[in-house]
Design a protein around this motif. Sequence first.
Motif, PDB file in Angstrom:
ATOM      1  N   GLU A  41       0.964  -1.183   0.153  1.00 20.49           N
ATOM      2  CA  GLU A  41       0.073  -0.102  -0.076  1.00 20.49           C
ATOM      3  C   GLU A  41       0.868   1.127  -0.043  1.00 20.49           C
ATOM      4  OE1 GLU A  41      -3.257  -0.134   0.049  1.00 20.49           O
ATOM      5  OE2 GLU A  41      -3.719  -2.019   0.453  1.00 20.49           O
ATOM      6  N   HIS A  42       0.311   2.367  -0.648  1.00 18.33           N
ATOM      7  CA  HIS A  42       1.199   3.344  -0.623  1.00 18.33           C
ATOM      8  C   HIS A  42       0.857   4.338   0.951  1.00 18.33           C
ATOM      9  CE1 HIS A  42       1.961   4.372  -4.908  1.00 18.33           C
ATOM     10  NE2 HIS A  42       1.069   3.496  -4.877  1.00 18.33           N
ATOM     11  N   VAL A  43       1.927   4.678   1.548  1.00 19.49           N
ATOM     12  CA  VAL A  43       1.925   5.560   2.672  1.00 19.49           C
ATOM     13  C   VAL A  43       2.490   6.704   2.697  1.00 19.49           C
ATOM     14  CG1 VAL A  43       1.467   3.353   4.049  1.00 19.49           C
ATOM     15  CG2 VAL A  43       4.063   4.248   3.252  1.00 19.49           C
ATOM     16  N   SER A  44       2.385   7.546   3.689  1.00 21.43           N
ATOM     17  CA  SER A  44       3.166   8.918   3.365  1.00 21.43           C
ATOM     18  C   SER A  44       4.795   8.469   3.588  1.00 21.43           C
ATOM     19  CB  SER A  44       3.000   9.841   4.545  1.00 21.43           C
ATOM     20  OG  SER A  44       4.110  10.831   4.699  1.00 21.43           O
ATOM     21  N   PRO A  45       5.757   9.246   2.945  1.00 25.13           N
ATOM     22  CA  PRO A  45       7.087   8.657   3.005  1.00 25.13           C
ATOM     23  C   PRO A  45       7.687   9.109   4.378  1.00 25.13           C
ATOM     24  CG  PRO A  45       6.586  10.079   1.116  1.00 25.13           C
ATOM     25  CD  PRO A  45       5.261   9.824   1.642  1.00 25.13           C
ATOM     26  N   LEU A  46       6.969  10.150   5.044  1.00 25.77           N
ATOM     27  CA  LEU A  46       7.639  10.938   6.319  1.00 25.77           C
ATOM     28  C   LEU A  46       7.161  10.219   7.647  1.00 25.77           C
ATOM     29  CD1 LEU A  46       7.049  14.530   5.717  1.00 25.77           C
ATOM     30  CD2 LEU A  46       8.905  13.050   5.226  1.00 25.77           C
ATOM     31  N   VAL A  47       6.195   9.160   7.392  1.00 29.62           N
ATOM     32  CA  VAL A  47       5.770   8.483   8.562  1.00 29.62           C
ATOM     33  C   VAL A  47       6.588   7.027   8.594  1.00 29.62           C
ATOM     34  CG1 VAL A  47       3.485   9.247   9.105  1.00 29.62           C
ATOM     35  CG2 VAL A  47       3.610   7.603   7.716  1.00 29.62           C
ATOM     36  N   GLN A  48       6.746   6.324   9.728  1.00 24.30           N
ATOM     37  CA  GLN A  48       7.439   5.003   9.752  1.00 24.30           C
ATOM     38  C   GLN A  48       8.738   5.066   8.911  1.00 24.30           C
ATOM     39  OE1 GLN A  48       4.033   2.958   8.175  1.00 24.30           O
ATOM     40  NE2 GLN A  48       4.313   1.731  10.160  1.00 24.30           N
ATOM     41  N   ALA A  49       9.729   5.854   9.124  1.00 25.97           N
ATOM     42  CA  ALA A  49      10.910   6.278   8.266  1.00 25.97           C
ATOM     43  C   ALA A  49      11.801   4.775   8.686  1.00 25.97           C
ATOM     44  CB  ALA A  49      11.808   7.410   8.755  1.00 25.97           C
ATOM     45  N   GLY A  50      12.150   4.133   7.348  1.00 22.84           N
ATOM     46  CA  GLY A  50      12.942   3.000   7.625  1.00 22.84           C
ATOM     47  C   GLY A  50      12.412   1.865   7.613  1.00 22.84           C
ATOM     48  N   GLN A  51      10.653   1.888   7.550  1.00 20.12           N
ATOM     49  CA  GLN A  51       9.921   0.754   7.632  1.00 20.12           C
ATOM     50  C   GLN A  51       9.203   0.596   6.377  1.00 20.12           C
ATOM     51  OE1 GLN A  51       9.552  -1.094  10.627  1.00 20.12           O
ATOM     52  NE2 GLN A  51      11.158   0.307  11.342  1.00 20.12           N
ATOM     53  N   CYS A  52       9.493   1.419   5.617  1.00 21.27           N
ATOM     54  CA  CYS A  52       9.057   1.186   4.032  1.00 21.27           C
ATOM     55  C   CYS A  52       9.858   1.431   2.909  1.00 21.27           C
ATOM     56  CB  CYS A  52       7.508   2.165   4.012  1.00 21.27           C
ATOM     57  SG  CYS A  52       7.674   3.627   4.876  1.00 21.27           S
ATOM     58  N   ASP A  53       9.542   0.942   2.121  1.00 19.22           N
ATOM     59  CA  ASP A  53      10.253   1.207   0.715  1.00 19.22           C
ATOM     60  C   ASP A  53      10.241   2.586   0.361  1.00 19.22           C
ATOM     61  OD1 ASP A  53      12.057   0.599  -1.369  1.00 19.22           O
ATOM     62  OD2 ASP A  53      10.668   0.248  -2.812  1.00 19.22           O
ATOM     63  N   ILE A  54      11.454   3.610  -0.034  1.00 24.60           N
ATOM     64  CA  ILE A  54      11.051   4.713  -0.760  1.00 24.60           C
ATOM     65  C   ILE A  54      11.566   4.905  -1.910  1.00 24.60           C
ATOM     66  CG2 ILE A  54      11.336   7.118  -0.502  1.00 24.60           C
ATOM     67  CD1 ILE A  54      11.037   7.191   2.393  1.00 24.60           C
ATOM     68  N   THR A  55      10.926   5.294  -3.009  1.00 24.41           N
ATOM     69  CA  THR A  55      11.368   5.206  -4.290  1.00 24.41           C
ATOM     70  C   THR A  55      11.125   6.774  -5.134  1.00 24.41           C
ATOM     71  OG1 THR A  55       9.540   4.149  -5.453  1.00 24.41           O
ATOM     72  CG2 THR A  55      11.520   2.873  -4.619  1.00 24.41           C
ATOM     73  N   ALA A  56      11.635   6.771  -6.328  1.00 23.23           N
ATOM     74  CA  ALA A  56      10.974   7.883  -7.197  1.00 23.23           C
ATOM     75  C   ALA A  56      11.157   7.586  -8.778  1.00 23.23           C
ATOM     76  CB  ALA A  56      11.880   9.244  -6.970  1.00 23.23           C
ATOM     77  N   HIS A  57      10.290   8.001  -9.444  1.00 20.29           N
ATOM     78  CA  HIS A  57      10.354   7.636 -10.839  1.00 20.29           C
ATOM     79  C   HIS A  57      11.975   8.020 -11.408  1.00 20.29           C
ATOM     80  CE1 HIS A  57       5.984   7.552 -12.152  1.00 20.29           C
ATOM     81  NE2 HIS A  57       6.179   6.965 -11.049  1.00 20.29           N
ATOM     82  N   VAL A  58      12.193   7.331 -12.371  1.00 26.52           N
ATOM     83  CA  VAL A  58      13.500   7.359 -12.853  1.00 26.52           C
ATOM     84  C   VAL A  58      13.656   8.359 -14.021  1.00 26.52           C
ATOM     85  CG1 VAL A  58      15.373   6.253 -14.129  1.00 26.52           C
ATOM     86  CG2 VAL A  58      14.586   5.250 -12.065  1.00 26.52           C
TER      87      VAL A  58
END
Length: 352
Positions: free
Chosen positions: A253-270
């Motif tokens: 599921e999509h979540v806010s990048p700012l909550v649960q730092a280090g607990q979720c995958d963070i990516t950006a378009h290439v």
Amino acid sequence: MNLHDLLVAQITANGPMRISDFMADCLLHPDFGYYTTKNPFGASGDFVTAPEVSQMFGELIGLSLAQAWIDQGSPASFALVEFGPGRGTLMADILRVTKGVNGFHRAAQITLLEASAKLRALQGETLQGYTPIWIEAADQIPSMPIFAVANEFFDALPIRQFVRDGAGWRERQVGLDDKALAFGLGPNTPQPALVHRLEDTNDGDIVEDCAVASPFVNTVGLRIKQHGGAALFIDYGDWRSLGDTLQAIKDHEHVSPLVQAGQCDITAHVDFEAIANAAPCPYSRVTPQGVFLERLGITQRAQALAQNMDSDVLNAHIAAHRRLTHPDEMGNLFKVIGLYPEAGSPPAGLEK
Ligand code: SAH
């Protein structure tokens, strides 16, 4: 202590941080980073990548790279390189399908670029029976022909974000709002790396810059230019990205990048334009993943595999084929670019 509290303390002491530093900490902090501490892949993890969807993905990549090796005269030793191999599934599929390619395995030095010790161990288990070497940076790629692949690697490299403000840019930063992490904006400054984006943006538009991608592509491309080989880079993104593409995924599921730092995958378009511009050797047209896989014969391969399947297994297989290729699924969102030598041609599945 967790990463969120650590970052709050750091920002309290030093002020807001760049998104690139935030992203790097979230993904690769030695004690709290997502890739350093977790095995995020597969149905029970946070997300499913193409090689985890079906063995067909890695098989077709393997055949494209092996064909490129044959077309370049089957060099007697070369580095078979993967950048960011996850749990090693893609490389395992490449190796299985190329067993029958005469001399390929004997000539190949399997070389894996991986930052996470935990994932290195997992890759070692998946590739039991082979003798990969691990490297930490592109300049450690052996000086020999390289046949290389990266799937969902560039999207994990840290980006900075800038908001257009007149002829200058304000950097989006991670700061604090009442002890919670919050996005804010830095001062207006000129950005020489973004001069070309003044032509296609308006005030308030967000553009992204992945500073580490260009030197990386340059190093890979120089190996190909000097020694021969090919590289396939597969990722989601497009020729030029516009807007905020930073995203975090947890439990599919999509979540806010700012909550649960280090607990979720963070990516950006290439940004494939930036990759192309950084290549010191010829590069292919940026091609949708679905088109690339169809050209390599995924439908024939899917039909052959389907011969031995029925009921649920068959349905899952048909769904996997669709997921990899259909424009409404991964077929169009993901793109492929290939690097190749001056005297050669684009790897199979791609065109000039
Ligand atoms: N290619 C795999 C995994 C993609 S996830 C697949 O398709 O399933 C991204 C991978 O890149 C992980 O293995 C992660 O640990 C690795 N990675 C991320 N940033 C990296 C960096 N800066 N240097 C080396 N490896 C990195």
